[in-house]
Design a protein around this motif. Sequence first.
Motif, PDB file in Angstrom:
ATOM      1  N   HIS A   1     -13.394 -19.776  68.493  1.00 19.29           N
ATOM      2  CA  HIS A   1     -12.021 -20.080  68.092  1.00 19.29           C
ATOM      3  C   HIS A   1     -11.284 -18.760  67.890  1.00 19.29           C
ATOM      4  N   LEU A   2     -10.044 -18.726  68.338  1.00 20.06           N
ATOM      5  CA  LEU A   2      -9.246 -17.504  68.228  1.00 20.06           C
ATOM      6  C   LEU A   2      -8.129 -17.720  67.214  1.00 20.06           C
ATOM      7  N   TYR A   3      -8.024 -16.799  66.261  1.00 16.61           N
ATOM      8  CA  TYR A   3      -6.923 -16.827  65.293  1.00 16.61           C
ATOM      9  C   TYR A   3      -5.928 -15.735  65.676  1.00 16.61           C
ATOM     10  N   VAL A   4      -4.683 -16.131  65.838  1.00 17.38           N
ATOM     11  CA  VAL A   4      -3.655 -15.160  66.242  1.00 17.38           C
ATOM     12  C   VAL A   4      -2.335 -15.418  65.526  1.00 17.38           C
ATOM     13  N   CYS A   5      -1.450 -14.439  65.660  1.00 14.76           N
ATOM     14  CA  CYS A   5      -0.034 -14.673  65.381  1.00 14.76           C
ATOM     15  C   CYS A   5       0.697 -14.332  66.669  1.00 14.76           C
ATOM     16  N   TYR A   6       1.621 -15.188  67.086  1.00 15.59           N
ATOM     17  CA  TYR A   6       2.395 -14.898  68.293  1.00 15.59           C
ATOM     18  C   TYR A   6       3.110 -13.554  68.193  1.00 15.59           C
ATOM     19  N   ALA A   7       3.482 -13.180  66.964  1.00 13.81           N
ATOM     20  CA  ALA A   7       4.292 -11.972  66.789  1.00 13.81           C
ATOM     21  C   ALA A   7       3.495 -10.689  66.961  1.00 13.81           C
ATOM     22  N   CYS A   8       2.203 -10.752  66.745  1.00 10.58           N
ATOM     23  CA  CYS A   8       1.381  -9.544  66.644  1.00 10.58           C
ATOM     24  C   CYS A   8       1.011  -9.001  68.034  1.00 10.58           C
ATOM     25  N   PRO A   9       1.331  -7.737  68.300  1.00 14.28           N
ATOM     26  CA  PRO A   9       1.046  -7.179  69.623  1.00 14.28           C
ATOM     27  C   PRO A   9      -0.444  -7.087  69.942  1.00 14.28           C
ATOM     28  N   TRP A  10      -1.258  -6.930  68.895  1.00 11.72           N
ATOM     29  CA  TRP A  10      -2.717  -6.809  69.117  1.00 11.72           C
ATOM     30  C   TRP A  10      -3.291  -8.186  69.454  1.00 11.72           C
ATOM     31  N   ALA A  11      -2.831  -9.198  68.731  1.00  9.82           N
ATOM     32  CA  ALA A  11      -3.272 -10.561  69.021  1.00  9.82           C
ATOM     33  C   ALA A  11      -2.747 -11.012  70.386  1.00  9.82           C
TER      34      ALA A  11
ATOM     35  N   ALA B   1      -4.725  -2.062  81.145  1.00 10.06           N
ATOM     36  CA  ALA B   1      -3.732  -1.033  80.784  1.00 10.06           C
ATOM     37  C   ALA B   1      -2.322  -1.634  80.791  1.00 10.06           C
ATOM     38  N   ASP B   2      -2.050  -2.521  81.761  1.00 14.38           N
ATOM     39  CA  ASP B   2      -0.743  -3.193  81.800  1.00 14.38           C
ATOM     40  C   ASP B   2      -0.594  -4.116  80.594  1.00 14.38           C
ATOM     41  N   VAL B   3      -1.655  -4.863  80.313  1.00 18.00           N
ATOM     42  CA  VAL B   3      -1.597  -5.830  79.204  1.00 18.00           C
ATOM     43  C   VAL B   3      -1.336  -5.094  77.890  1.00 18.00           C
ATOM     44  N   ARG B   4      -2.080  -4.025  77.661  1.00 17.76           N
ATOM     45  CA  ARG B   4      -1.973  -3.292  76.395  1.00 17.76           C
ATOM     46  C   ARG B   4      -0.619  -2.596  76.258  1.00 17.76           C
ATOM     47  N   THR B   5      -0.058  -2.162  77.372  1.00 18.03           N
ATOM     48  CA  THR B   5       1.260  -1.517  77.295  1.00 18.03           C
ATOM     49  C   THR B   5       2.354  -2.569  77.140  1.00 18.03           C
ATOM     50  N   TYR B   6       2.199  -3.682  77.856  1.00 15.61           N
ATOM     51  CA  TYR B   6       3.211  -4.762  77.831  1.00 15.61           C
ATOM     52  C   TYR B   6       3.507  -5.268  76.420  1.00 15.61           C
ATOM     53  N   THR B   7       2.461  -5.472  75.608  1.00 13.60           N
ATOM     54  CA  THR B   7       2.693  -6.149  74.322  1.00 13.60           C
ATOM     55  C   THR B   7       3.558  -5.301  73.378  1.00 13.60           C
ATOM     56  N   THR B   8       3.593  -4.007  73.589  1.00 10.68           N
ATOM     57  CA  THR B   8       4.524  -3.166  72.817  1.00 10.68           C
ATOM     58  C   THR B   8       5.900  -3.136  73.484  1.00 10.68           C
ATOM     59  N   ILE B   9       5.918  -2.969  74.790  1.00 10.46           N
ATOM     60  CA  ILE B   9       7.210  -2.804  75.489  1.00 10.46           C
ATOM     61  C   ILE B   9       8.067  -4.072  75.377  1.00 10.46           C
ATOM     62  N   VAL B  10       7.457  -5.241  75.420  1.00 12.96           N
ATOM     63  CA  VAL B  10       8.252  -6.477  75.382  1.00 12.96           C
ATOM     64  C   VAL B  10       8.888  -6.672  73.995  1.00 12.96           C
ATOM     65  N   ARG B  11       8.309  -6.036  72.970  1.00 16.85           N
ATOM     66  CA  ARG B  11       8.865  -6.110  71.604  1.00 16.85           C
ATOM     67  C   ARG B  11       9.860  -4.993  71.322  1.00 16.85           C
ATOM     68  N   PHE B  12      10.005  -4.080  72.265  1.00 17.64           N
ATOM     69  CA  PHE B  12      10.715  -2.836  71.956  1.00 17.64           C
ATOM     70  C   PHE B  12      12.200  -3.051  71.664  1.00 17.64           C
ATOM     71  N   ASP B  13      12.914  -3.625  72.628  1.00 15.59           N
ATOM     72  CA  ASP B  13      14.365  -3.790  72.422  1.00 15.59           C
ATOM     73  C   ASP B  13      14.669  -4.827  71.336  1.00 15.59           C
ATOM     74  N   PRO B  14      13.976  -5.967  71.300  1.00 14.23           N
ATOM     75  CA  PRO B  14      14.281  -6.954  70.248  1.00 14.23           C
ATOM     76  C   PRO B  14      13.918  -6.501  68.836  1.00 14.23           C
ATOM     77  N   VAL B  15      12.902  -5.658  68.668  1.00 13.79           N
ATOM     78  CA  VAL B  15      12.444  -5.346  67.309  1.00 13.79           C
ATOM     79  C   VAL B  15      12.312  -3.847  67.018  1.00 13.79           C
ATOM     80  N   TYR B  16      11.507  -3.151  67.777  1.00 12.58           N
ATOM     81  CA  TYR B  16      11.178  -1.775  67.395  1.00 12.58           C
ATOM     82  C   TYR B  16      12.402  -0.862  67.414  1.00 12.58           C
ATOM     83  N   HIS B  17      13.293  -1.100  68.367  1.00 11.11           N
ATOM     84  CA  HIS B  17      14.499  -0.277  68.488  1.00 11.11           C
ATOM     85  C   HIS B  17      15.303  -0.298  67.186  1.00 11.11           C
ATOM     86  N   GLY B  18      15.446  -1.459  66.578  1.00 14.38           N
ATOM     87  CA  GLY B  18      16.203  -1.573  65.334  1.00 14.38           C
ATOM     88  C   GLY B  18      15.318  -1.449  64.109  1.00 14.38           C
TER      89      GLY B  18
END
Length: 327
Positions: A39-49, A243-260
């Motif tokens: 069983h996998l426990y995750v949060c949709y929001a978490c880039p590592w999950a 490498a794409d997967v690990r980079t994607y989970t940060t980049i997709v959050r960048f403009d909506p969250v990390y930028h601000g």
Amino acid sequence: MATNPGWAGKDGHFKRQVSAFRDHIEENGEHPPEKGRYHLYVCYACPWAHRALIIRQLKGLEDYIDVSYVHPHMLEGGWHFVKPDNAKKQAAPVSEHSFDTFPGSTEDHLFGSEYMSEIYKKADPNYSQRFTVPVVWDKKSNTLVNNESSEIIRDFNSAFNSTLPDGEKKELDLYPEDLRKEIDELNTWVYDDINNGVYKSGFATTQEAYEKNVVQLFKSLDRVEKILSDGRDYLIGGKLTEADVRTYTTIVRFDPVYHGHFKCNLGSIRHDYPHINRWLKNLYWNNPAFKDTTDFDQIKEHYYYSHGNINPTRVVPLGPKEDIEPL
Ligand SMILES: N[C@@H](CCC(=O)N[C@@H](CS)C(=O)NCC(=O)O)C(=O)O
């Protein structure tokens, strides 16, 4: 004098803890690959999950590994689940900021727990670190297998191959032997400067620590931009890798969250990194494993609502107008 909310050292630099559970799903091991066992426990929001969710889908493991999704508000007590009764009810609209329900979040399907901490305590009553996601739980031996995403994704990539039906998903190898050196090398600086770099920028408690980390973050974004500037769709070896997967989970959050929220605003992906933006849009719009597992409402709600030290009003911004640009 700035307050230190407890996640940074005296020097103002954010320190990420080392994950404690490091067992593996492996043939002839303590946790052998079996359909329905984990069983996998995750949060949709978490880039590592998010890494684990993407690879689960890429490898066709949806029927093999079921998932509980915590609520995006990580407040006192840590991650919590939607109560079983509420999970069945219509989820509240996002604007209600309810502690009890949120679209996409579920109850704890295994134990009906209230908090993620209960899962950790079941595996180790003396566990005293943070109660992070992702977590892989073994239903048969009734214990926590692994809580380190970089290892969970390696297990998902290969451990179930002997049990998967023949086909593209079984064949898919996101960490192929001949590219390992290159993938490891890229993962190292992408992790330090980008995946963790956004946190080191956003959680810095001194001006100096913030500036050091945010400058390094953008230097490494420039480096990714340069790699992708020849028009390639994937970072390494002409094919999709971890490498794409690990980079994607940060980049997709960048403009909506990390930028601000994390003050990573020396540039944005959509306005300043055309090649990264093209690569991002291609993954999101052309590969369902990326789009299906990316939930922008959960992502924004989690960060802006959970970090009271950074955003005490908990107001969640409406922008950017488009979470991700169209193709
Ligand atoms: N090294 C871990 C890090 C996981 C992690 O830090 N997850 C965060 C969410 S983005 C978490 O669960 N934090 C809970 C807490 O700090 O209490 C991994 O990659 O799996």
